[in-house]
Design an enzyme around this catalytic site. Sequence first.
Site, PDB file in Angstrom:
ATOM      1  N   LYS A   1      34.469  -5.863  18.836  1.00  0.00           N
ATOM      2  CA  LYS A   1      35.419  -5.967  19.986  1.00  0.00           C
ATOM      3  C   LYS A   1      34.974  -5.636  21.205  1.00  0.00           C
ATOM      4  O   LYS A   1      34.998  -6.110  22.419  1.00  0.00           O
ATOM      5  CB  LYS A   1      36.782  -4.910  19.545  1.00  0.00           C
ATOM      6  CG  LYS A   1      37.385  -4.390  20.834  1.00  0.00           C
ATOM      7  CD  LYS A   1      38.728  -3.634  20.334  1.00  0.00           C
ATOM      8  CE  LYS A   1      38.146  -1.996  20.643  1.00  0.00           C
ATOM      9  NZ  LYS A   1      38.181  -1.682  22.041  1.00  0.00           N
ATOM     10  N   ASN A   2      34.082  -4.404  21.261  1.00  0.00           N
ATOM     11  CA  ASN A   2      33.486  -3.819  22.544  1.00  0.00           C
ATOM     12  C   ASN A   2      32.459  -4.670  23.054  1.00  0.00           C
ATOM     13  O   ASN A   2      31.968  -4.566  23.972  1.00  0.00           O
ATOM     14  CB  ASN A   2      32.918  -2.401  22.230  1.00  0.00           C
ATOM     15  CG  ASN A   2      34.358  -1.565  22.097  1.00  0.00           C
ATOM     16  OD1 ASN A   2      35.424  -1.904  22.033  1.00  0.00           O
ATOM     17  ND2 ASN A   2      33.931  -0.155  21.774  1.00  0.00           N
TER      18      ASN A   2
ATOM     19  N   CYS B   1      44.267   2.987  25.126  1.00  0.00           N
ATOM     20  CA  CYS B   1      44.918   4.158  24.562  1.00  0.00           C
ATOM     21  C   CYS B   1      44.833   5.487  25.301  1.00  0.00           C
ATOM     22  O   CYS B   1      43.755   5.795  25.961  1.00  0.00           O
ATOM     23  CB  CYS B   1      44.082   4.249  23.264  1.00  0.00           C
ATOM     24  SG  CYS B   1      44.063   3.075  22.181  1.00  0.00           S
TER      25      CYS B   1
ATOM     26  N   ARG C   1      40.712   9.273  31.172  1.00  0.00           N
ATOM     27  CA  ARG C   1      39.772   8.052  31.392  1.00  0.00           C
ATOM     28  C   ARG C   1      39.594   7.685  32.920  1.00  0.00           C
ATOM     29  O   ARG C   1      40.314   6.444  33.360  1.00  0.00           O
ATOM     30  CB  ARG C   1      40.500   7.162  30.341  1.00  0.00           C
ATOM     31  CG  ARG C   1      40.414   7.377  28.887  1.00  0.00           C
ATOM     32  CD  ARG C   1      40.499   6.369  28.139  1.00  0.00           C
ATOM     33  NE  ARG C   1      39.437   5.530  27.776  1.00  0.00           N
ATOM     34  CZ  ARG C   1      39.467   4.640  26.958  1.00  0.00           C
ATOM     35  NH1 ARG C   1      40.280   4.161  26.202  1.00  0.00           N
ATOM     36  NH2 ARG C   1      38.604   3.863  26.463  1.00  0.00           N
TER      37      ARG C   1
ATOM     38  N   ASP D   1      34.320   6.704  18.469  1.00  0.00           N
ATOM     39  CA  ASP D   1      35.171   5.632  17.735  1.00  0.00           C
ATOM     40  C   ASP D   1      35.081   5.773  16.146  1.00  0.00           C
ATOM     41  O   ASP D   1      36.038   5.338  15.678  1.00  0.00           O
ATOM     42  CB  ASP D   1      34.672   4.161  17.892  1.00  0.00           C
ATOM     43  CG  ASP D   1      35.201   3.890  19.586  1.00  0.00           C
ATOM     44  OD1 ASP D   1      35.527   4.707  20.137  1.00  0.00           O
ATOM     45  OD2 ASP D   1      34.799   2.764  20.019  1.00  0.00           O
TER      46      ASP D   1
ATOM     47  N   ARG E   1      44.551  -3.941  18.207  1.00  0.00           N
ATOM     48  CA  ARG E   1      43.877  -4.152  19.356  1.00  0.00           C
ATOM     49  C   ARG E   1      42.477  -4.312  18.735  1.00  0.00           C
ATOM     50  O   ARG E   1      41.586  -5.003  19.594  1.00  0.00           O
ATOM     51  CB  ARG E   1      43.923  -3.032  20.259  1.00  0.00           C
ATOM     52  CG  ARG E   1      45.267  -2.309  20.712  1.00  0.00           C
ATOM     53  CD  ARG E   1      44.880  -1.075  21.369  1.00  0.00           C
ATOM     54  NE  ARG E   1      44.310  -1.350  22.465  1.00  0.00           N
ATOM     55  CZ  ARG E   1      44.896  -0.845  23.784  1.00  0.00           C
ATOM     56  NH1 ARG E   1      45.581  -0.298  23.812  1.00  0.00           N
ATOM     57  NH2 ARG E   1      44.224  -1.364  24.726  1.00  0.00           N
TER      58      ARG E   1
END
Length: 417
Positions: A22-23, A116, A121, A306, A398
């Site tokens: 994903k990243n 999230c 952030r 993560d 997600r």
Amino acid sequence: MSRLVIDGMKRLRGETCVQGSKNSALPILAAALLCGEESIIHNCPDLSDVSGSANILRYLGCNVSFSNGTLVCDSRGLCRTDIPNSLMREMRSSIIFLGALLGRTGAAQMSFPGGCEIGPRPIDLHLKALSELGADIKDEHGVFRCTAPNGLHGANISLSFPSVGATENIMICACTAEGTTVITNAAREPEICDLADYLNSCGASVSGAGEGTVIIEGVQKLHGTSHSVIPDRIAAATLLSCCASTGGRIRLNRTIPSHLGAVLSIFEECGCDVDIQGSSIVMDSPHRLSAPKIVRTMPYPGFPTDAQAPVMAMIAGARGTTLFVENIFENRYLHVSGLLRMGANIKVEGRVAVSQGVELLHGAEVEAMDLRGAAALITAGLGAEGRTTVEGLKYLDRGYENIEVTLSGLGGEVRRV
Ligand code: UD1
């Protein structure tokens, strides 16, 4: 509203392939805007964050199709430079479109990104760096209006923290800026290398990715390409956590084991037998794990933030005490309340959590509050006695591609209802 129903204590066995990262996929999709031609992205995971990125690309005028793990983006039709709030709020990584839009058109308008709620952030490092490349950024009540009145130019950019997203934004924006950009204290995550590989295959000149200093020589123009996304090291860490939580034995295929160094050493400390066979990881876990002494999240190559949540869930029933120190995000223990409902003994104080392993977790009705927290609750549910139901699947979706199907294929009793 859908939820997962897990009947625990079924040992996971068998083999499976790990999804695309994903990243990696998300910044590559933003960068696809820059090349102004067709990008064919293989091994692209089917996730709601990927759909979110595809929707942004379509809104901007690109032609995007996705089938069987291959996403094709033709960015020739780009016809606007604004991204509406509704699309920006879908996910944090929408901020990477700032560098891509600026690089391609010299302008961008967008609001603060969503994502999230695992901490404040901020995006100050992104904005400061893009200004250093020549962007003029005006914050008008939460909407950023960016222009490059004198064009974009190379710069020496020193990051005060090796932010993954900021490094990616700079790399993308600097590709077609005039002159050389040098990023010091750049993030070194494997996803940075994957982005550099994609950009270089489009004709960019990026060197040093994966090291602390990344150098980008600006080129006139990029072109289309075909690229395959690297395997998802966090999805791999999650599946290994699920396996260890059940005392199972699985073989994960299509991985890059070197990306998981810090994670695998924690599994070994827990008493798991980890065998690397080329691009496969074979892991055999004991009936009851031993608690690792300390899990400290760090920028790569340290232990990834993560993977903290699934690993915490995995060792909630281990023998002994583990100290967790979360050094990346301020509020990344959102899964703890669910684990407590399942009988875990975990105390949180700021960035520190102490888990005292209990004999056995029990099933409960729990709700995910963030992506990796959702993975943690599933991990715990698989190892727990009785039935667990997990709500909040919008977070799970997600980042994980049909994880319930993967886990069922490994013998777990997990279904979506
Ligand atoms: C990326 C990953 C995410 C992972 C994180 C850390 C993607 C899509 N997401 O997120 O899964 O958990 O890296 O490995 O790749 N910070 C600032 N100012 C900024 C930018 C960041 O203070 O302008 C701080 C953040 O608040 C956080 C830390 O830096 O405390 C790390 O953030 P960063 O590396 O930027 O993470 P993301 O790129 O958002």
